[in-house]
Structure formats: structure tokens, C-alpha cells
Design a protein around this motif. Sequence first.
Motif, PDB file in Angstrom:
ATOM      1  N   GLN A 132      14.106   8.744 -10.323  1.00 23.10           N
ATOM      2  CA  GLN A 132      12.686   9.044 -10.530  1.00 23.10           C
ATOM      3  C   GLN A 132      12.149   8.271 -11.725  1.00 23.10           C
ATOM      4  N   GLN A 154       8.181  18.039 -12.011  1.00 24.29           N
ATOM      5  CA  GLN A 154       9.302  18.404 -11.133  1.00 24.29           C
ATOM      6  C   GLN A 154      10.253  19.368 -11.837  1.00 24.29           C
ATOM      7  N   LEU A 230       8.820  23.225  -4.574  1.00 21.29           N
ATOM      8  CA  LEU A 230       9.044  21.800  -4.296  1.00 21.29           C
ATOM      9  C   LEU A 230       9.082  21.573  -2.799  1.00 21.29           C
TER      10      LEU A 230
ATOM     11  N   ASN B  89      13.352   6.812  -3.975  1.00 19.13           N
ATOM     12  CA  ASN B  89      12.835   7.351  -5.233  1.00 19.13           C
ATOM     13  C   ASN B  89      11.339   7.625  -5.202  1.00 19.13           C
ATOM     14  N   LEU B  90      10.855   8.165  -4.080  1.00 15.92           N
ATOM     15  CA  LEU B  90       9.472   8.640  -4.054  1.00 15.92           C
ATOM     16  C   LEU B  90       9.382   9.875  -4.945  1.00 15.92           C
ATOM     17  N   PHE B  91       8.168  10.162  -5.432  1.00 17.58           N
ATOM     18  CA  PHE B  91       7.986  11.348  -6.267  1.00 17.58           C
ATOM     19  C   PHE B  91       7.769  12.548  -5.341  1.00 17.58           C
ATOM     20  N   PRO B  92       8.737  13.457  -5.269  1.00 20.20           N
ATOM     21  CA  PRO B  92       8.695  14.507  -4.226  1.00 20.20           C
ATOM     22  C   PRO B  92       7.585  15.524  -4.438  1.00 20.20           C
ATOM     23  N   HIS B  93       7.071  15.627  -5.682  1.00 20.67           N
ATOM     24  CA  HIS B  93       6.027  16.619  -5.936  1.00 20.67           C
ATOM     25  C   HIS B  93       4.639  16.061  -5.671  1.00 20.67           C
ATOM     26  N   TYR B 135       3.950  14.987   2.400  1.00 24.72           N
ATOM     27  CA  TYR B 135       4.826  14.897   1.224  1.00 24.72           C
ATOM     28  C   TYR B 135       6.103  14.166   1.608  1.00 24.72           C
ATOM     29  N   ARG B 151       3.755   1.741  -2.409  1.00 23.85           N
ATOM     30  CA  ARG B 151       3.578   2.184  -3.789  1.00 23.85           C
ATOM     31  C   ARG B 151       3.767   1.017  -4.764  1.00 23.85           C
TER      32      ARG B 151
END
Lengths: 231, 242
Positions: A132, A154, A230, B89-93, B135, B151
Motif C-alpha cells: 500500500q 485502513q 473494510l 496494491n489498489l487501496f481497498p478502502h 470497490y 491509476r
Amino acid sequence: MQRAGVRCIFLCKGDRCMDTIVNAFPYLMEGLQVTLYIFAIAIVFGFLIGLVVALFRLAPLKILNWIAKIFVDAIRGTPFIVQLFFIYFGLNSLDFISLDSTTAGIVTVAINAGAYFSEIIRAGIQSIDKGQTEAARSLGLNSTQNMRYVILPQAFRRMLPTITNQAIISLKDTSLLSVIGVADLTQEGRIQASATFDAFNVYLILGIIYFVVIYLLSMLASFVERKFVLR
Amino acid sequence: MTMIRVENLKKSFGNLEVIKDMSTVVEEKEVICVIGPSGSGKSTFLRCLNRLEEITGGHVYIEGVDITNPKVDINQIRQDVGMVFQQFNLFPHKSVLENVILAPMKVKKSDRKASEQKAYELLDKVGLREKAKAYPGELSGGQKQRVAIARALAMDPKIMLFDEPTSALDPEMVGDVLDVMKQLAREGMTMVVVTHEMGFAAEMGDRVLFIDGGYIVEENVPKELFGNPQHERTKAFLSKVL
């Protein structure tokens, strides 16, 4: 005496039991207000302390790591009541410091919670996959932006159950402030127990009030948790 | 114009010397494919190009700027160097759209409307406009990787780095991602691609680097490197993978 009290819970036939409730309850509610006021302020500051200490702990500067570690170890390694006495009696014995009992109480709860929060927040931050940060940094975000927009949102979702847990512990810790004379819920309870000569019922009600408040708090937490789960 | 110049690059992790000595040059609009056995240092090589790994020795110049110089604003450089990861590595939120507009809004300070418009164009390009509000957890691997490409493109990079972009994908997803990359290459993007897809390397690569043991062992146009490898190690590697 004791027997009358016991009968009272199960039957509650008016007389002493109702008297106790009717007489003591308004005072207990005043105490509850003080408890919630102290808790609200202390938990907000505690959280901010925790966040700063956690970031110190993870900072690239060794000296900051050490400050954070010493702080956490000192708080974790000593009893709450000793911390309270140190801040209220110890610091107040210095000429240039003058804290009233409520302020000393808020400071102690905030610092104590802050140490535990910092460990929760540190673990939460470290639990986020390194990829991330790599993705964020490769897009040109600096380390502050990475923390703010990518890592912390997160991490907080993940930390929420543990944070709730610590908040509940801190709320219960506020009852120890009665020892230095803060007019909190427990202190009002102690006063009412002696005023009514009905310790059994007063402390029972006291316990129920704490229970209800904490139950509501954990319900609020699980609501928030569900809302920000999440995906 | 030279986009990337690598001079005597060295990279160690503690005592482990992963990159011993690598030098190469990537010109504008070139597509460079990097192949080699696992553990050979090819991913590390790629990650040195935007300083995701601190460089132990040598120099890396991006558009003439030496990024090994500690005074260089690396965040500025990284805006011009997009990167796509094996694990997406996408931002999961954040939703797909929010993933794409985050960097343009926070780093380039462009306004939301313009960022969203650009994001929709890019999502169109990778064929995922209808997933804008979804998402990452709701997407397949191939879709995630295409979002990751969108992205990276949202920052208008001049160079794109791909770190084994299809290695974590189910076989039937690989084609979609490679198609997006091929389109990008045809549009003239400068690309460095670490890959196990020899077909892609042969078809799209202007040059192929074969990396082994911390060195660039052989570097040539794909036809030559695949058809007529000069080094024993290249031959041995190709005989196993082709």
C-alpha cells in the motif's frame, strides 16, 4: 439490614428500597455527568497522544523511537492509581504546578489511555501491507499523505474493536478518580451509600449504571464498525 | 531523448548483493522487457528506477536527473514514473474512481471535476468505466490490474514501470491486461516491463534484457535474443521457459 436489601431487589416493596433509589438517583446522575465529561475529554486527548506516540515509535529518527518506547513502558509498567497519585499529589507538591482534582484525573486517564492507544495504533499501522505504501509513494504521495489518505484510514478500521476495548477500560478507570475526591459517579455512589445506609442497593444501582453506559458505548462502536467495514 | 540512464547500479540488502553492476539506457517511447530467473534481481532493478529501493551504488538518471542524489525531490520524479505491481496494491478502502483520482487531487492539486473526468476517460481506456463505483474487493484480478494501470496513468507519467503485472493473474485474465499494455506501448509510452510473458516480450519489446546473478547478461532486440542468444546462461534460461 443486608437481608432487607436483598428482599428489596427481588420484591421492591416500596419503603427503604424505593427511598434509596429516589433519594440517591439524582446525585448519581450528577456523578454520571462528571464521569462522562471526564471520559469524553480524556479519551479524545488520549487518542491524540496515542497517535503522536505511535508515529514517534514508527518514525525514522531513533531518538523519537526511544521517547515513545520509554513513555509506553513507563505507563504500562506502573499501576493507574500510582500514576494518578503522582500527577495529583506528586506534581501538585511542586511550587509551579497547581492542578485541581478533575484536571489531574483527566490528565492521568488521557496519558494512561494514550500509552495503550499508541500500541494499538502502531500495531494497526504495521498490519497494513507494505504494498500500500509502495503504491502510494510510487504515485508521488509523500510520507505524510501516504499516512493520512492510505494507511491510517485502513488501519483505523482494523483497530476499531481494540480501540473500543481500551475506551471501555479507560471509562472504568475513571472510577478510581473518586479516590482523589473527583465528584464522579463512583464518588457520588460512595457518598450516597453512607448517606442512605443502604450500600447494597446504591452499589448495585451504581454497577447497573456503569453497565448500561458501557453497553451503549459498545453498541455505538459496533454500529460504527459495521458502517466502515473494510470492503 | 534518453528517459532512463542506469550507470553501474549496485544494490545490496545487508550482506546480500542483489544487483552487482548494471548499466543500460532507455530511450523515449522504447519498450524494454526484462526477463530472467526468479531471484536474479530483475524486480529490484525495476524498483531502483523510482527509488522504491534505496540505491547502494552507481547512478540512475530519470530524464537527466540523478535520483541517487539525496537532494532530489523524489516525489516530484515519481509523478513522472508510473508503477504497476504484481499484487496490484489498489487501496481497498477506496472505490475504483477514488483510487484513480487520489494522486491527481492530492499531489497535483487538480480539482475533483477535472480529475474525475480524466479518471473516467482512463477507465474507458482499460474497459472498466462501469466499475467506477465498485470497490477493489469486488473486482477480479485482471480488473484490479487494469484499474492499477489506470491509476498510474492518471498522473500523466512519461515512463511506466511494470513489475510482473500478470504473474498473479488467472490465465484467462492475462490477455486483458496485456492488451491494455500493448495499446499503451503503441501510443508511444516509454515502458520497462519485468515479465515472464515471453510472447509479450517478443511481440512488444524493442529490446529485451536478460538479467541473472545481479548482472545484465545479455541485451538485444527480441528477435536476436530469443532466436540467437549469445550467452550460455541465456540459452539455458530460454530452453527452460520457451
